[in-house]
Design a protein around this motif. Sequence first.
Motif, PDB file in Angstrom:
ATOM      1  N   PRO A 300     -16.960  -5.828  10.417  1.00 31.14           N
ATOM      2  CA  PRO A 300     -17.519  -6.690  11.472  1.00 31.14           C
ATOM      3  C   PRO A 300     -19.028  -6.844  11.316  1.00 31.14           C
ATOM      4  N   ASP A 301     -19.503  -8.029  11.606  1.00 27.95           N
ATOM      5  CA  ASP A 301     -20.922  -8.333  11.439  1.00 27.95           C
ATOM      6  C   ASP A 301     -21.699  -7.878  12.674  1.00 27.95           C
ATOM      7  N   HIS A 302     -21.716  -6.564  12.880  1.00 25.51           N
ATOM      8  CA  HIS A 302     -22.416  -5.965  14.011  1.00 25.51           C
ATOM      9  C   HIS A 302     -23.327  -4.862  13.493  1.00 25.51           C
ATOM     10  N   PRO A 303     -24.424  -4.574  14.184  1.00 18.65           N
ATOM     11  CA  PRO A 303     -25.308  -3.486  13.750  1.00 18.65           C
ATOM     12  C   PRO A 303     -24.562  -2.155  13.649  1.00 18.65           C
ATOM     13  N   GLY A 304     -24.790  -1.439  12.566  1.00 14.53           N
ATOM     14  CA  GLY A 304     -24.228  -0.105  12.395  1.00 14.53           C
ATOM     15  C   GLY A 304     -22.885  -0.037  11.717  1.00 14.53           C
ATOM     16  N   GLU A 305     -22.198  -1.170  11.546  1.00 14.11           N
ATOM     17  CA  GLU A 305     -20.854  -1.132  10.973  1.00 14.11           C
ATOM     18  C   GLU A 305     -20.883  -0.779   9.486  1.00 14.11           C
ATOM     19  N   ARG A 331     -15.858 -16.630  10.438  1.00 16.81           N
ATOM     20  CA  ARG A 331     -15.695 -15.499  11.369  1.00 16.81           C
ATOM     21  C   ARG A 331     -16.882 -14.557  11.228  1.00 16.81           C
ATOM     22  N   PRO A 332     -17.173 -13.792  12.286  1.00 13.46           N
ATOM     23  CA  PRO A 332     -18.285 -12.823  12.221  1.00 13.46           C
ATOM     24  C   PRO A 332     -17.868 -11.551  11.482  1.00 13.46           C
ATOM     25  N   VAL A 333     -17.422 -11.731  10.239  1.00 16.53           N
ATOM     26  CA  VAL A 333     -16.920 -10.613   9.442  1.00 16.53           C
ATOM     27  C   VAL A 333     -17.442 -10.767   8.016  1.00 16.53           C
ATOM     28  N   GLY A 334     -17.745  -9.657   7.391  1.00 14.93           N
ATOM     29  CA  GLY A 334     -18.102  -9.678   5.982  1.00 14.93           C
ATOM     30  C   GLY A 334     -17.046  -8.940   5.178  1.00 14.93           C
ATOM     31  N   LEU A 335     -16.693  -9.477   4.018  1.00 13.25           N
ATOM     32  CA  LEU A 335     -15.763  -8.796   3.133  1.00 13.25           C
ATOM     33  C   LEU A 335     -16.603  -7.966   2.167  1.00 13.25           C
ATOM     34  N   THR A 336     -16.556  -6.659   2.321  1.00 11.01           N
ATOM     35  CA  THR A 336     -17.391  -5.758   1.535  1.00 11.01           C
ATOM     36  C   THR A 336     -16.592  -5.205   0.368  1.00 11.01           C
ATOM     37  N   GLU A 337     -17.124  -5.383  -0.813  1.00  9.46           N
ATOM     38  CA  GLU A 337     -16.505  -4.872  -2.029  1.00  9.46           C
ATOM     39  C   GLU A 337     -17.176  -3.561  -2.409  1.00  9.46           C
ATOM     40  N   LEU A 338     -16.430  -2.474  -2.351  1.00 10.60           N
ATOM     41  CA  LEU A 338     -16.916  -1.169  -2.759  1.00 10.60           C
ATOM     42  C   LEU A 338     -16.401  -0.890  -4.166  1.00 10.60           C
ATOM     43  N   VAL A 339     -17.301  -0.746  -5.120  1.00 10.98           N
ATOM     44  CA  VAL A 339     -16.915  -0.450  -6.500  1.00 10.98           C
ATOM     45  C   VAL A 339     -16.951   1.060  -6.675  1.00 10.98           C
ATOM     46  N   VAL A 340     -15.791   1.636  -7.000  1.00 11.28           N
ATOM     47  CA  VAL A 340     -15.667   3.091  -7.107  1.00 11.28           C
ATOM     48  C   VAL A 340     -14.986   3.446  -8.419  1.00 11.28           C
ATOM     49  N   GLU A 341     -15.025   4.722  -8.773  1.00  9.56           N
ATOM     50  CA  GLU A 341     -14.319   5.180  -9.953  1.00  9.56           C
ATOM     51  C   GLU A 341     -12.825   4.900  -9.776  1.00  9.56           C
ATOM     52  N   ARG A 342     -12.205   4.421 -10.860  1.00 12.98           N
ATOM     53  CA  ARG A 342     -10.837   3.925 -10.746  1.00 12.98           C
ATOM     54  C   ARG A 342      -9.891   4.950 -10.129  1.00 12.98           C
ATOM     55  N   GLY A 343     -10.023   6.211 -10.520  1.00 15.72           N
ATOM     56  CA  GLY A 343      -9.115   7.229 -10.004  1.00 15.72           C
ATOM     57  C   GLY A 343      -9.283   7.543  -8.536  1.00 15.72           C
TER      58      GLY A 343
END
Length: 361
Positions: A300-305, A331-343
């Motif tokens: 959600p596009d809110h402070p602290g999320e 919409r007031p939403v961001g799609l956040t892509e977290l890139v992490v180690e595959r495992g």
Amino acid sequence: MTEDALPALTGPVEVVGAGLIGTSVALVCRRLGIEVVLRDTSAENVRTAHGLGAGRAVTPSDRPQLVVVAVPPARIPDAIVEALSRSDAVVTDVGSVKEAPLAAVARRVGAADLARYVGSHPMAGSERSGPLAASAALFDGRPWAVTPHAAADARAVGLVESLVLECGAAPVRMGPAEHDRAVARISHLPHLAAVLVAGRLAAAPVEHLALSGQGVRDVTRVAASDPALWQQILEANSEAVLDLLAEVRADLDALMTAVAADSGPDLVEILARGNAGTAAIPGKHGGPARPTRSVFVAVPDHPGELARLFGDAGEIGVNIEDVHIDHDPGRPVGLTELVVERGSADRLLAALESRGWTTHR
């Protein structure tokens, strides 16, 4: 000369050009307690850098140990020659092209002065410019090319490498010509590719641009850099850049032929070369790239999320290698892509979902 035997950087350090790079170098030196004097054709830049705690304006009585030239590319040779002539200091410049300035300086100074000049180039920067964009952390963990010429004094080379290490960067020694070929490949050509793609957007219909996502932003980000600065960079390194552009032109012709002929195998081969090139880019800390996977989370596009998401990932025990955010225009939403180690990806997905996050698999 081993790292332990490098000459100590004691100062004073004179910074010529109080812009982004010069002021960042100055801030590092001041943090280390080294005296810094500032020189710039813009009195306002000097006042601003001084106000940031980066040093004071130069005076005629100053006797620097090291001069760092951080001016626009077209002014670098003149600034190096001036620095060599007015002091007995070691002189380095932080320009992105090394061979042409060296040749210009060598034509104008004697052998003894030339020995005190050692080019260098920090692989760090920003789309922003000027002293207000500067940071003492700009060089942390970044490669910094040190490009001694054949007649450079060994202690001068060592002093420049001492500066690099004090700035938190990793010195990479190479010849000026090799450096210019390298930056043409990993910096100048990618910049031009971004410029060409971004240029196709300038007159695009509004309804087309409404579909823009993170992919086009990633590809075009560096195209926002200063055109006048890049004109100088490209003209100074034209030979290496033109060689690579000729290779890309041949690749583009092959790509157009494959698309026009509906030649699946040829097209796959070209696309696979892109995969191979991406995999060849070094990973964190200069090591081999590790397999990663993207985890997509609606935030959600809110402070602290976003902070809450990062906090949850930390509590779950998964390190975030990279992050991208694509905003939903409806919409007031961001799609956040977290890139992490595959495992770690499946564990992170399950744990985030258990904490109420909406994920996309």
